[in-house]
Design a protein around this motif. Structure first.
Motif, PDB file in Angstrom:
ATOM      1  N   THR A 151      39.651  -2.180 -44.384  1.00  0.00           N
ATOM      2  CA  THR A 151      40.536  -3.065 -45.199  1.00  0.00           C
ATOM      3  C   THR A 151      40.269  -1.519 -46.792  1.00  0.00           C
ATOM      4  OG1 THR A 151      38.570  -4.309 -45.480  1.00  0.00           O
ATOM      5  CG2 THR A 151      40.927  -4.896 -44.392  1.00  0.00           C
ATOM      6  N   SER A 152      39.284  -0.656 -46.412  1.00  0.00           N
ATOM      7  CA  SER A 152      38.621  -0.245 -47.447  1.00  0.00           C
ATOM      8  C   SER A 152      37.865   0.747 -47.415  1.00  0.00           C
ATOM      9  CB  SER A 152      38.108  -1.341 -48.581  1.00  0.00           C
ATOM     10  OG  SER A 152      36.484  -1.894 -48.335  1.00  0.00           O
ATOM     11  N   LEU A 153      37.865   1.249 -45.653  1.00  0.00           N
ATOM     12  CA  LEU A 153      36.543   1.937 -45.680  1.00  0.00           C
ATOM     13  C   LEU A 153      37.829   2.962 -44.692  1.00  0.00           C
ATOM     14  CD1 LEU A 153      33.755   3.053 -45.654  1.00  0.00           C
ATOM     15  CD2 LEU A 153      33.338   1.777 -43.496  1.00  0.00           C
ATOM     16  N   GLY A 178      31.169  -5.166 -41.215  1.00  0.00           N
ATOM     17  CA  GLY A 178      31.682  -5.914 -41.572  1.00  0.00           C
ATOM     18  C   GLY A 178      33.358  -4.607 -41.440  1.00  0.00           C
ATOM     19  N   TYR A 179      32.631  -3.685 -41.294  1.00  0.00           N
ATOM     20  CA  TYR A 179      34.169  -2.604 -41.036  1.00  0.00           C
ATOM     21  C   TYR A 179      34.499  -2.612 -39.622  1.00  0.00           C
ATOM     22  CZ  TYR A 179      32.582  -1.928 -46.282  1.00  0.00           C
ATOM     23  OH  TYR A 179      33.094  -2.182 -47.457  1.00  0.00           O
TER      24      TYR A 179
END
Length: 183
Positions: free
Chosen positions: A11-13, A110-111
């Motif tokens: 999502t953000s990585l 969580g990634y």
């Protein structure tokens, strides 16, 4: 053994999973020490079983040459944030299996890094005639257990009161395995 680097987007990585190289040894030594101090899901407390840069260089060299070992790292903006290994052995009766281990900096949980380490390791094992991947996981690590089950791992046993943690209690270790049937 080596794999080709693969890019992943969360999502953000954005991160890359690739085979470890000798130049990673210094970072890996520091990273392992840090990760050991961040969680009780691993076997070691911070500083125990310390592996220095030279020992990591030797591990990487040995794993690169072996067709039964694979050493992967996850990299974010040229910083190693986790690693995994599958380690086999040369004994004929056990040459069909490897043991999987993984660790990721808590900041990067969580990634999907652990999930993608597992995915890459399973694909590597399947492509290289490895029939079984075994692992050990602390009973309280429910997210990891669920992930392993999604990848076809089954509980094979329980090592009762196997770990003594900082809360003064004993915990079980779950033995899991993924067997590739057929062929």
């Amino acid at each position: 053994m080596k794999i080709y680097p693969k890019e992943y987007e969360s999502t953000s990585l954005s991160y890359t999973i690739r085979s470890a190289v000798e130049a990673d040894a210094h970072s890996l030594s520091k990273l392992r020490l840090q990760i050991d101090g961040e969680t009780e899901f691993l076997d070691r407390e911070k500083g125990e079983g310390y592996i220095d840069e030279q020992e990591f260089k030797q591990l990487i060299e040995d794993d690169t040459r072996s067709d039964r070992n694979i050493f992967l790292v996850a990299e974010v903006n040229e910083k190693i944030v986790g690693f995994s290994r599958c380690e086999g052995n040369t004994l004929k009766r056990s040459s069909h299996k490897v043991e999987f281990g993984v660790c990721v900096l808590k900041e990067y949980w969580g990634y999907g890094i652990g999930k993608n380490f597992l995915k890459e390791s399973c694909q590597w094992a399947d492509a290289n005639g490895i029939k079984k991947i075994a692992l050990y996981v602390l009973e309280t690590n429910e997210k990891a257990i669920d992930l392993y089950k999604r990848f076809g791992f089954e509980v094979e046993g329980v090592l009762r009161n196997d770990k003594f943690l900082s809360d003064g209690n004993y915990y079980n270790t779950i033995v899991m395995g993924r067997v590739k049937e057929g062929e």
